[in-house]
Design an enzyme around this catalytic site. Structure first.
Site, PDB file in Angstrom:
ATOM      1  CB  CYS A 116      -0.949   0.004   1.185  1.00 19.88           C
ATOM      2  SG  CYS A 116      -2.017  -1.426   1.204  1.00 19.88           S
ATOM      3  CG  HIS A 256      -3.138   3.302   2.379  1.00 19.84           C
ATOM      4  ND1 HIS A 256      -3.611   2.933   1.143  1.00 19.84           N
ATOM      5  CD2 HIS A 256      -3.178   2.191   3.164  1.00 19.84           C
ATOM      6  CE1 HIS A 256      -3.921   1.650   1.178  1.00 19.84           C
ATOM      7  NE2 HIS A 256      -3.672   1.174   2.379  1.00 19.84           N
ATOM      8  CG  ASN A 286      -6.409  -1.061   1.463  1.00 11.89           C
ATOM      9  OD1 ASN A 286      -5.758  -0.653   0.509  1.00 11.89           O
ATOM     10  ND2 ASN A 286      -5.855  -1.505   2.579  1.00 11.89           N
TER      11      ASN A 286
HETATM   12  N1  ACO Z   1     -18.023  -8.889   9.770  1.00  9.49           N
HETATM   13  C1  ACO Z   1     -18.457  -9.155  11.023  1.00  9.49           C
HETATM   14  N2  ACO Z   1     -17.628  -9.473  12.030  1.00  9.49           N
HETATM   15  C2  ACO Z   1     -16.307  -9.507  11.772  1.00  9.49           C
HETATM   16  C3  ACO Z   1     -15.779  -9.234  10.486  1.00  9.49           C
HETATM   17  C4  ACO Z   1     -16.698  -8.924   9.458  1.00  9.49           C
HETATM   18  N3  ACO Z   1     -16.309  -8.635   8.204  1.00  9.49           N
HETATM   19  N4  ACO Z   1     -14.440  -9.350  10.539  1.00  9.49           N
HETATM   20  C5  ACO Z   1     -14.115  -9.665  11.804  1.00  9.49           C
HETATM   21  N5  ACO Z   1     -15.241  -9.754  12.547  1.00  9.49           N
HETATM   22  C6  ACO Z   1     -15.363 -10.086  13.966  1.00  9.49           C
HETATM   23  C7  ACO Z   1     -14.163 -10.800  14.515  1.00  9.49           C
HETATM   24  O1  ACO Z   1     -14.277 -12.193  14.264  1.00  9.49           O
HETATM   25  C8  ACO Z   1     -14.219 -10.448  15.988  1.00  9.49           C
HETATM   26  O2  ACO Z   1     -15.175 -11.287  16.588  1.00  9.49           O
HETATM   27  P1  ACO Z   1     -14.909 -11.849  18.090  1.00  9.49           P
HETATM   28  O3  ACO Z   1     -14.839 -10.612  18.956  1.00  9.49           O
HETATM   29  O4  ACO Z   1     -16.101 -12.706  18.319  1.00  9.49           O
HETATM   30  O5  ACO Z   1     -13.609 -12.584  18.020  1.00  9.49           O
HETATM   31  C9  ACO Z   1     -14.793  -9.027  15.989  1.00  9.49           C
HETATM   32  O6  ACO Z   1     -15.417  -8.859  14.703  1.00  9.49           O
HETATM   33  C10 ACO Z   1     -13.749  -7.952  16.197  1.00  9.49           C
HETATM   34  O7  ACO Z   1     -12.644  -8.200  15.323  1.00  9.49           O
HETATM   35  P2  ACO Z   1     -11.373  -7.269  15.320  1.00  9.49           P
HETATM   36  O8  ACO Z   1     -10.397  -7.802  14.325  1.00  9.49           O
HETATM   37  O9  ACO Z   1     -10.897  -7.045  16.712  1.00  9.49           O
HETATM   38  O10 ACO Z   1     -12.026  -5.899  14.789  1.00  9.49           O
HETATM   39  P3  ACO Z   1     -11.378  -4.500  14.649  1.00  9.49           P
HETATM   40  O11 ACO Z   1     -12.199  -3.484  15.324  1.00  9.49           O
HETATM   41  O12 ACO Z   1      -9.893  -4.524  14.946  1.00  9.49           O
HETATM   42  O13 ACO Z   1     -11.520  -4.202  13.092  1.00  9.49           O
HETATM   43  C11 ACO Z   1     -10.233  -4.280  11.070  1.00  9.49           C
HETATM   44  C12 ACO Z   1     -10.935  -5.091  12.152  1.00  9.49           C
HETATM   45  C13 ACO Z   1     -11.253  -3.451  10.335  1.00  9.49           C
HETATM   46  C14 ACO Z   1      -9.570  -5.273  10.123  1.00  9.49           C
HETATM   47  C15 ACO Z   1      -9.174  -3.351  11.715  1.00  9.49           C
HETATM   48  O14 ACO Z   1      -8.399  -4.057  12.640  1.00  9.49           O
HETATM   49  C16 ACO Z   1      -8.284  -2.733  10.679  1.00  9.49           C
HETATM   50  O15 ACO Z   1      -8.706  -1.951   9.854  1.00  9.49           O
HETATM   51  N6  ACO Z   1      -6.955  -3.032  10.743  1.00  9.49           N
HETATM   52  C17 ACO Z   1      -6.027  -2.502   9.773  1.00  9.49           C
HETATM   53  C18 ACO Z   1      -6.008  -3.416   8.619  1.00  9.49           C
HETATM   54  C19 ACO Z   1      -5.521  -2.763   7.363  1.00  9.49           C
HETATM   55  O16 ACO Z   1      -5.697  -1.596   7.144  1.00  9.49           O
HETATM   56  N7  ACO Z   1      -4.915  -3.575   6.515  1.00  9.49           N
HETATM   57  C20 ACO Z   1      -4.516  -3.133   5.243  1.00  9.49           C
HETATM   58  C21 ACO Z   1      -3.078  -2.856   5.243  1.00  9.49           C
HETATM   59  S1  ACO Z   1      -2.593  -2.135   3.767  1.00  9.49           S
HETATM   60  C22 ACO Z   1      -1.828  -3.274   2.703  1.00  9.49           C
HETATM   61  O17 ACO Z   1      -0.632  -3.225   2.540  1.00  9.49           O
HETATM   62  C23 ACO Z   1      -2.642  -4.277   1.979  1.00  9.49           C
END
Ligand code: ACO
Length: 329
Positions: A116, A256, A286
């Protein structure tokens, strides 16, 4: 005599026609529009047609950037494509783009993988090459077909990403517009937090079929989130300090487009109102290396960036790579 001033002379972007909404995704995996939007700010993303390639999307964005710059393919002597989804493992997608655009055989063409942050890595690289005086006009492109490397059964990743391309033309500054600075970083210790764990030389061709590990994106989302905020803050702070530009003097930040909560945290840190940040992740998700140039092109075409403005680009991505750039228009 110092290096010649180099500017972004034109921008262009391309997004595939097909829209995949959060509601559509809820039919594929156990998720909801409410969950995706509240955690990320994403409402929908674009998905390339099965036969649509990264190079075709890149070339479409590049044609628009060339037209915007008032140049043609004949003026280009360098093409860099930042991508983690090349058409093929080899040769470089940039060579396919060269062929599609009809750029001369005297052009240098290569791909760059910084996920990214790829567009900022490519911008820095092209800026240095043009600054050397040995190249005159570059196409710097971020293009991704991320839909091809997603596990459509994994709700923790497939809801986040989309396809698209963005391009800029770099060349000798025509007025006061110019690239002011760039800064790149990487923290390889975190390389495995976000990766495609197989399909490279770790798994030689004869054993590919016997693979049990996925050839799709895997990610430790929560860990990435925390590191991303810190890295983007550092990258923004360093470049502003280095060029003695107070944050308040930035007219538009193009971050980003990964997660609205990450962008919100950066805005808070820089003590800038959130409307200073250009955001289009609600419509594209993204798009990795395409994210900043796609947003940049929309920001310019909508009048959000005007002559004389200073913009800050800031990105993080797999690697973990991160970086920033300051550009005057
Ligand atoms: N729908 C519903 N529930 C979901 C989903 C979904 N799509 N995905 C995860 N959950 C659930 C999980 O299983 C978890 O359930 P649990 O509490 O029963 O275990 C709960 O939701 C919370 O999950 P978290 O991962 O803690 O949620 P969080 O608030 O951290 O959000 C997210 C997740 C959106 C992925 C966030 O952590 C994030 O944006 N991280 C950065 C990731 C990113 O930007 N990556 C790209 C990098 S760039 C590149 O180089 C490609």
């Amino acid at each position: 005599m110092g290096s010649p001033a180099i500017a972004i002379l034109g921008t262009g972007s391309y997004a595939p026609e097909k829209i995949l909404s959060n509601g559509d995704l809820a039919k594929l995996v156990d998720t909801s529009d409410e969950w995706i939007f509240s955690r990320t700010g994403i409402r929908e993303r674009r998905i390339a047609a099965d036969n649509e390639t990264t190079s075709q999307m890149a070339a479409a964005a590049a044609r628009r950037a060339l037209a915007d710059a008032g140049l043609t393919a004949a003026d280009i002597d360098l093409i860099i494509v930042a991508t983690i989804t090349p058409d093929l493992p080899m040769p470089a997608t940039a060579c396919f783009v060269q062929d599609l655009l009809g750029v001369s055989t005297h052009a240098a063409c290569f791909d760059l993988n910084a996920a990214c942050s790829g567009f900022l890595y490519a911008l820095d690289t092209a800026w240095a090459m043009l600054g050397s005086g040995r190249y005159r006009h570059a196409l710097v492109i971020g293009a991704e077909k991320l839909s091809s490397v997603l596990d459509w059964k994994d709700r923790t990743t497939c809801v986040l990403f989309g396809d698209g391309a963005g391009a800029v033309v770099l060349g000798p500054a025509r007025g006061t517009a110019q690239i002011i600075g760039t800064k790149l970083y990487a923290e390889g210790a975190h390389a495995r937090l976000l990766c495609i764990p197989d399909g490279g030389s770790n798994t030689p061709a004869p054993v590919l079929d016997a693979l049990r590990t996925p050839r799709t994106i895997t990610m430790k989302g929560r860990e990435i989130f925390k590191i991303a905020v810190r890295e983007m803050e550092d990258a923004a702070r360093d470049i502003l300090e280095q060029h003695q530009v107070p944050a308040a003097r930035i007219d538009c930040v193009i971050p980003h487009q990964a997660n609205l909560r990450i962008i919100g945290a950066i805005a808070q840190y820089l003590e800038l109102p959130s409307d200073r940040f250009f955001v289009n992740l609600d419509r594209y998700g993204n798009t990795s290396a395409a994210s900043i140039p796609l947003a940049l092109d929309e920001a310019r075409r909508s009048g959000r960036i005007k002559t004389g403005d200073t913009t800050l680009f800031v990105a993080f991505g797999a690697g973990l790579t991160y970086g920033s750039a300051l550009v005057r228009w």
